[in-house]
Every structure is written in C-alpha cells, then in structure tokens.
Design a protein around this motif. Structure first.
Motif, PDB file in Angstrom:
ATOM      1  N   PHE A 198     -29.803  13.040 -10.908  1.00 22.94           N
ATOM      2  CA  PHE A 198     -31.019  11.816 -11.606  1.00 22.94           C
ATOM      3  C   PHE A 198     -31.971  11.100 -10.812  1.00 22.94           C
ATOM      4  N   ALA A 199     -31.159  10.389  -9.840  1.00 24.01           N
ATOM      5  CA  ALA A 199     -31.799   9.942  -9.053  1.00 24.01           C
ATOM      6  C   ALA A 199     -32.477  10.619  -7.778  1.00 24.01           C
ATOM      7  N   TYR A 275     -20.631  19.057 -17.386  1.00 27.43           N
ATOM      8  CA  TYR A 275     -20.732  18.905 -18.194  1.00 27.43           C
ATOM      9  C   TYR A 275     -19.610  17.969 -19.596  1.00 27.43           C
ATOM     10  N   GLU A 276     -18.311  18.693 -19.778  1.00 30.57           N
ATOM     11  CA  GLU A 276     -17.295  18.498 -20.575  1.00 30.57           C
ATOM     12  C   GLU A 276     -16.530  16.745 -20.543  1.00 30.57           C
ATOM     13  N   PRO A 282     -25.758  14.181 -21.226  1.00 33.45           N
ATOM     14  CA  PRO A 282     -27.633  14.005 -21.606  1.00 33.45           C
ATOM     15  C   PRO A 282     -27.724  14.894 -22.044  1.00 33.45           C
ATOM     16  N   GLU A 283     -28.698  15.603 -22.982  1.00 33.32           N
ATOM     17  CA  GLU A 283     -29.261  16.239 -24.059  1.00 33.32           C
ATOM     18  C   GLU A 283     -29.679  17.505 -22.823  1.00 33.32           C
ATOM     19  N   ILE A 303     -30.270  20.855 -17.668  1.00 36.64           N
ATOM     20  CA  ILE A 303     -30.467  18.904 -17.954  1.00 36.64           C
ATOM     21  C   ILE A 303     -31.865  18.310 -17.244  1.00 36.64           C
ATOM     22  N   GLY A 304     -32.324  18.896 -16.504  1.00 39.47           N
ATOM     23  CA  GLY A 304     -33.511  18.625 -15.812  1.00 39.47           C
ATOM     24  C   GLY A 304     -35.067  18.540 -16.123  1.00 39.47           C
TER      25      GLY A 304
END
Length: 313
Positions: A198-199, A275-276, A282-283, A303-304
């Motif tokens: 994400f960063a 993810y788990e 995140p959604e 998730i992007g």
C-alpha cells in the motif's frame, strides 16, 4: 573407558551406530560414506564439513584444532568438521556439505561470513512487483530516460521496503521480488508485506503527480502480487558479492499472482493465505483463479485499485 554407542543419520548417505571414541569422519569412512578429506582428518582443509540438521547438543565441544581452522574460514555455527567431531550422547542428524571435489570452489573461500546461511527452510511472505506498460515507453524514449525512471522508482520503493524490513531478492528489468519475515513472526511479516504494498502504491501516486507527469507526461502503473508459504533460503557469492536466494513453490505462486493483476485489472492482489492473517483486512473483491504451472485454483483478493491508464496488449 568403556565405549558407548549412539545413532547417527547422514542424510542421503547412511544411518548407523557410532561409538563415542570415533570421530564422525572415521566411523563414516568405515561405512563407505564418500567423505571428502583432503588433509586426512587433521583439521587443515575443512573439506569434511558437515551441516548439523538435528542434535547439536549431542556432539562434542569444538576442540583446539577445529577452533583454529574456524577462525580462518569463519564457519557458520551449524557447520562442524567431521574429523574433529564426536557423538557423545543420544542421536544426531547431519549432512555432508561437499559431495566431491567439484564442490570445493563453493565453500573454500577465505573469510566467509560466520552468519552465512547455507540452506534452511522458512515461511516467508513474498511480494512481486512489475511496472506496467513500460515496454512502449522504453521504445519511445532515450535510454537515459528509461534507466532514469527505473532508478527513480526503485530508489523510492527500496526505502519503503527497508522501512517494512523486506529484503529485495532479485530485480528483473522493471520488476522487483521481495521477501518478508526473515527475523519476524509469520503474522508480522504478512502485515509488513501488505502495508509495504500500500505504501508503494501511495508513493507511486505522488511520483506520478509531482514528477512523471511533469517531466515525461507519463503515468506509471505497477502490479503487485503477494503470497505466503515455505521456501528454501541460502547465501552465495556472485561476482564476489553476497547474494541471497529464496526458492520454492510459494515463490512461483507469488509471481503468478502478480502476473494475474493484469487479467484481474487490479494493482494489488494477494492470496487467501495472506488475507486470512490480517487482523483488519481491507475490503476486497474475491476471485478464484487457475495459474500457469500451479495445479490447484487459488482464491485471490483484489485489495488495490483498478488500473487507470493505458493497458498492456
């Protein structure tokens, strides 16, 4: 003194009882195990090196002869000399490091790093990143500009990767392969991986707005894929520089997930295994995908963001 016998398992070679008065080298040679031993067992060559897989506490202490050689080669802690090592109790599991003379150049180097990893299994989180639609840019711009942009991207991405304690394993043209979790728990490495991704995407937005649009009239996109799994890791020298290897099925899966970011039209895709383990995931849009070279279908989480610019054909 009465001899006592203990069990020794030489991986891929033999399993037998060894008495406490014989060195591992002596006992193994009697069992026709093809140990390398250029100096005849006098702790001078180190070609009889063994990797301690299990039972280190059941081996004899390092004696003066082995200690002297270790100061020269700076052997890793889990490597001993078979000619100077005895099994004093219980059982041990070891492996010959050098199979024949062709292996000598791999290990007989002066001043090895005493912390060198010569092979271990870890559960790591793996991130692959690829710059999208970069081939047309490379064809239309000066070579200097092409390298300059990659230098700009990787310089900024590397700072972020270091912030989240990732290790860049390889670069491949306009792509990066990063591993997380060498010194952290699995859960922590997963969080670092996702936050790092994400960063990077956030930093890329800034670079596009403040730099690439301004100076090149270009928008740069990246696709990021991540997966968690067991891998084999180790160190070696290439061009006399240390290089870390991370290999395994999980690496192939992570690379395939990154490739699917194009098909899934999303900048960041992670596996269910990643993810788990997120406390506050995140959604995400969910997709079940088959990947080249991977038997089972994988449940993937997007998730992007959707790609906004030119798509690769």
């Amino acid at each position: 003194m009465v001899k006592s016998y203990h069990h020794i398992n030489l991986v891929n070679d033999a399993s037998f009882l060894i008495n406490s008065k014989e060195s591992i080298l002596e006992a193994s040679l009697k069992k026709n195990v093809p140990f390398c031993c250029e100096c005849g067992g006098k702790a001078r060559c180190s070609t009889c090196r063994i990797l301690i897989v299990k039972g280190e506490e059941n081996l004899s202490e390092i004696n003066a002869a082995e200690a002297k050689l270790r100061t020269y080669f700076e052997l890793p802690k889990n490597v001993r000399l078979a000619c100077q090592t005895y099994v004093k109790s219980g059982s041990v599991k070891i492996k010959r490091i050098m199979n024949d003379e062709s292996d000598y150049p791999l290990y007989l180097r002066n001043k090895l790093n005493k912390n060198e990893n010569i092979g271990r299994e870890l559960r790591l989180c793996l991130l692959f990143l690829d710059v999208r639609n970069f081939t047309p840019f490379a064809e239309q711009h000066l070579a200097f500009d092409v390298i300059h942009i990659i230098r700009k991207l990787f310089f900024n991405f590397e700072k972020i990767i270091q912030q989240f304690e990732g290790k860049i394993i390889e670069t491949n043209g306009d792509g990066l392969y990063v591993a997380f979790g060498f010194e952290k728990t699995t859960k922590a490495s997963v969080l670092d991986t996702v936050n790092c991704g994400f960063a990077i995407l956030k930093e890329l937005k800034r670079l596009n707005t403040e730099y690439f649009q301004r100076y090149f009239n270009e928008q740069i996109e990246v696709g990021i894929g991540a997966h968690l799994g067991k891998v084999a890791t180790g160190d070696l020298l290439l061009e006399n520089r240390p290089h870390q290897i991370v290999m395994g099925y999980a690496v192939n899966v992570a690379a395939r997930i990154q490739e699917l970011t194009k098909k899934l039209d999303n900048s960041f895709v992670i596996s269910e295994a990643v993810y788990e383990l997120l406390d506050t995931p995140p959604e995400a849009e969910v997709s079940s995908e088959k990947m080249k070279g991977v038997k089972e279908a994988f449940r993937l989480y997007k998730i992007g963001e959707h790609f906004q610019y030119k798509k690769e054909k």
